[in-house]
Design an enzyme around this catalytic site. Structure first.
Site, mmCIF file in Angstrom:
data_model
loop_
_atom_site.group_PDB
_atom_site.id
_atom_site.type_symbol
_atom_site.label_atom_id
_atom_site.label_comp_id
_atom_site.label_asym_id
_atom_site.label_seq_id
_atom_site.Cartn_x
_atom_site.Cartn_y
_atom_site.Cartn_z
ATOM 1 C CB SER A 87 2.367 7.016 4.754
ATOM 2 O OG SER A 87 1.286 6.645 5.588
ATOM 3 C CD GLN A 134 -2.579 1.131 2.699
ATOM 4 O OE1 GLN A 134 -1.981 0.919 3.753
ATOM 5 N NE2 GLN A 134 -3.879 1.326 2.663
ATOM 6 N N GLY A 135 0.640 2.147 -0.946
ATOM 7 C CA GLY A 135 1.416 3.378 -1.045
ATOM 8 C C GLY A 135 0.572 4.598 -0.750
ATOM 9 C CD GLU A 188 -4.616 0.022 7.208
ATOM 10 O OE1 GLU A 188 -3.467 -0.119 7.653
ATOM 11 O OE2 GLU A 188 -4.903 0.880 6.351
ATOM 12 C CD GLU A 228 -2.764 10.391 19.374
ATOM 13 O OE1 GLU A 228 -2.104 10.119 20.397
ATOM 14 O OE2 GLU A 228 -2.619 9.780 18.291
ATOM 15 C CB SER A 284 3.349 -2.679 5.419
ATOM 16 O OG SER A 284 3.112 -1.768 6.462
#
Length: 393
Positions: free
Chosen positions: A120, A117-118, A238, A373, A152
């Site tokens: 971030s 997964q791209g 997710e 958060e 990841s």
């Protein structure tokens, strides 16, 4: 259901490797885990909950939970295909074209193709709408330039599904606009993958650089410029309830109980109190998984529960491993001080290494997919209906 449970238990007893696989964060270990994923596929257990037309069993949630419970009970190897199975796979079923499904789903399911997964970027982690990786249209291709980080399994993957900005002008009005969901072959010219070494020495993550990478236009999933909607569905998968994962956490607490006994703390009131506390948290989570399964089977909407589940299981997981390290070697174990570990005791030494690794992973789990958060903000605003947090204009 008991017939299915017996079937799964029998198959696992005959097929789970007798010796533990090497960590998937090494090349040799990842190859071993990949072969195991193919064994699962050949046995018909890669994705029991997937629709039959896409290669699954079309099983319901209770079958999914049962399989997971037996899988963790058998101490089967850690799965390395979850990003494809539970993130990209559902996205392709919901947003992909028929050609994209035929092209990618079979190899994804069999683990012939590994996906990462791209999302971030160095300047766009929790604030994903600030991403700067661009994809400029050039005929029947996009030319991609930019960088992704904390990818990841990026060092072992064949393809990446990435968010890219295809309309920079749209972002001037609304930063979440003009983003597209693009699938990129990591073997393409101009792609550079650099593994990242974590504090515990593993390389489960990588940073990925794109320099004038040409990607066919037909690799866009969903509508061009509507990638934010696709991404939110992906993050929902997710963050939401991965039905059956409660069994993994129950196993962790059982292992912790064994360590408490092994280290001679079985009569220690404080140790037993801590053990009881984490046991209760896993039982609460297990009960909630069954409650959500019943709700989903009755046609209920689980979208509102995704952030609640993500917040609960990540913080519960961290608590389990922090508790384990305290009981094994006090706080020194967290920073790598092995002076309190009996290196002549194989059980304690091996357990310390594994728990130390998983402790740091649990810290990361409270960040990926949206920090704790951010999950609290989502819950307060979208679930409880409280006023939005004041933000700078």
């Amino acid at each position: 259901m008991e017939e299915f449970r017996a079937e799964v238990r029998q198959w696992l007893s005959e097929n789970v490797p007798a010796e533990r696989l090497r960590p998937w964060t090494t090349k040799e270990g990842f190859d071993q885990h990949r072969r195991w994923e193919r064994t699962l596929f050949q046995g018909g257990y890669a994705a029991v909950d997937w629709p039959v037309e896409y290669g699954g069993r079309g099983a319901g949630l209770r079958h999914t939970i049962t399989f997971a419970e037996e899988y963790y009970r058998a101490r089967a190897p850690e799965r390395v295909n979850m990003g494809g199975l539970y993130l990209l796979g559902p996205v392709l079923m919901q947003y992909g074209t028929e050609e994209q499904r035929r092209r990618w789903i079979p190899d994804l399911l069999s683990c012939s193709t590994i996906w990462c997964q791209g999302f971030s970027e160095p300047g766009a982690g929790s604030d994903l709408g600030s991403l700067r990786t661009r994809a400029d249209r050039d005929g029947d291709h996009y030319v991609v330039n930019g960088q992704k980080i904390w990818t990841s399994m990026g060092g072992f993957a064949d393809w990446i599904f990435a968010l890219v900005r295809t309309d920079p002008e749209a972002a001037k009005k609304r930063k979440h606009a003009g983003i597209s969901f693009l699938c990129i072959d990591l073997r393409s010219p101009g792609v550079e993958v650099r593994p990242l070494t974590m504090v515990d020495g593993t390389q489960g993550f990588a940073e990925v650089f794109f320099t004038d990478v040409r990607v066919p236009v037909e690799n866009v999933v969903g509508e061009v410029g509507q990638g934010w909607q696709v991404a939110m569905s992906t993050l929902g998968f997710e963050r939401g309830a991965v039905f059956g994962d409660h069994a993994k956490f129950s196993n962790d607490v059982a292992a912790l109980a064994g360590l408490v006994h092994h280290r001679g703390f079985a009569d220690d009131t404080l140790a037993l109190d801590e053990l009881g506390r984490v046991l209760v948290s896993t039982e609460v989570y297990r009960a909630n998984v069954y409650r959500l399964a019943a709700l989903a089977e009755a046609g209920g909407d689980l979208d509102r529960t995704a952030s609640i589940n993500k917040l609960y299981w990540t913080e519960m997981q961290h608590d389990i491993f922090a508790t384990g390290l305290r009981l094994m070697a006090e706080e020194g174990a967290i920073v790598g001080d092995t002076s309190a570990i009996d290196e002549n005791d194989p059980l304690t030494a091996r357990a310390w290494q594994e728990w130390h690794h998983r402790y740091w992973y649990s810290r990361g789990a409270m960040i990926f997919g949206g920090t704790s958060e951010i999950q609290r903000n989502i819950i307060s605003e979208r679930v409880l209906g409280l006023p939005k947090e004041p933000r700078p204009s």
